[in-house]
Design a protein around this motif. Structure first.
Motif, mmCIF file in Angstrom:
data_model
loop_
_atom_site.group_PDB
_atom_site.id
_atom_site.type_symbol
_atom_site.label_atom_id
_atom_site.label_comp_id
_atom_site.label_asym_id
_atom_site.label_seq_id
_atom_site.Cartn_x
_atom_site.Cartn_y
_atom_site.Cartn_z
ATOM 1 N N GLU A 30 9.812 0.963 1.916
ATOM 2 C CA GLU A 30 9.699 1.870 0.771
ATOM 3 C C GLU A 30 8.978 1.205 -0.399
ATOM 4 O OE1 GLU A 30 13.600 4.734 1.175
ATOM 5 O OE2 GLU A 30 13.921 2.655 0.560
ATOM 6 N N LEU A 31 9.246 -0.081 -0.597
ATOM 7 C CA LEU A 31 8.561 -0.814 -1.670
ATOM 8 C C LEU A 31 7.072 -0.939 -1.388
ATOM 9 C CD1 LEU A 31 11.146 -3.636 -2.391
ATOM 10 C CD2 LEU A 31 10.526 -1.759 -3.909
ATOM 11 N N LEU A 32 6.712 -1.158 -0.137
ATOM 12 C CA LEU A 32 5.294 -1.232 0.214
ATOM 13 C C LEU A 32 4.608 0.101 -0.049
ATOM 14 C CD1 LEU A 32 5.358 -3.287 3.542
ATOM 15 C CD2 LEU A 32 4.439 -4.013 1.338
ATOM 16 N N ALA A 33 5.283 1.183 0.287
ATOM 17 C CA ALA A 33 4.703 2.515 0.095
ATOM 18 C C ALA A 33 4.677 2.923 -1.378
ATOM 19 C CB ALA A 33 5.486 3.540 0.903
ATOM 20 N N ASN A 34 5.660 2.455 -2.137
ATOM 21 C CA ASN A 34 5.775 2.848 -3.539
ATOM 22 C C ASN A 34 6.308 1.665 -4.359
ATOM 23 O OD1 ASN A 34 6.098 4.069 -5.973
ATOM 24 N ND2 ASN A 34 7.526 5.633 -5.273
ATOM 25 N N PRO A 35 5.422 0.734 -4.764
ATOM 26 C CA PRO A 35 5.864 -0.465 -5.480
ATOM 27 C C PRO A 35 6.670 -0.187 -6.757
ATOM 28 C CG PRO A 35 3.592 -0.707 -4.766
ATOM 29 C CD PRO A 35 3.986 0.713 -4.490
#
Length: 116
Positions: free
Chosen positions: A11-16
């Motif tokens: 999720e962090l990769l998709a939406n930092p």
């Protein structure tokens, strides 16, 4: 109070911007782990050593930019903090650092978060 669930790495990769939802301790741990991954990826992406940067014993001599990549700092930081690093050598008229000495120096440094 933060009621949003802690984001996964994917999720962090998709939406930092979801990093704001991480607890401080989790953010610190992830930061250190990501720095290690970044260093490994950078080493993989560095060009193969050129013959003029190698000594007879196989040690490579790194320029300020290469040292910066290895230690996670900029070339400019390296050039302004020479006294904090292993001794610089003159190779072909330019200041270079022994790769082996830099590795020993890095291994002897406290890890991030272990500092007093």
């Amino acid at each position: 109070m933060n009621l949003r669930p802690t984001p996964s790495f994917e999720e962090l990769l998709a939406n930092p911007s979801r990093a704001a939802d991480l607890p401080a301790a989790a953010a610190r741990e992830l930061f250190v782990r990501l720095a290690a991954v970044q260093a490994a990826l950078t080493t993989t992406l560095l060009p193969a050593p050129s013959p003029e940067k190698s000594s007879e014993n196989g040690d490579r001599f790194l320029d300020a930019a290469e040292v910066g990549v290895r230690i996670g700092k900029s070339r400019s930081w390296v050039e302004h903090h020479v006294e904090e690093l292993p001794e610089r050598r003159r190779v072909g008229g330019e200041g270079r650092w022994s790769e082996r000495e830099l590795e020993r120096w890095m291994a002897s440094r406290p890890r991030w978060g272990d500092e007093p």
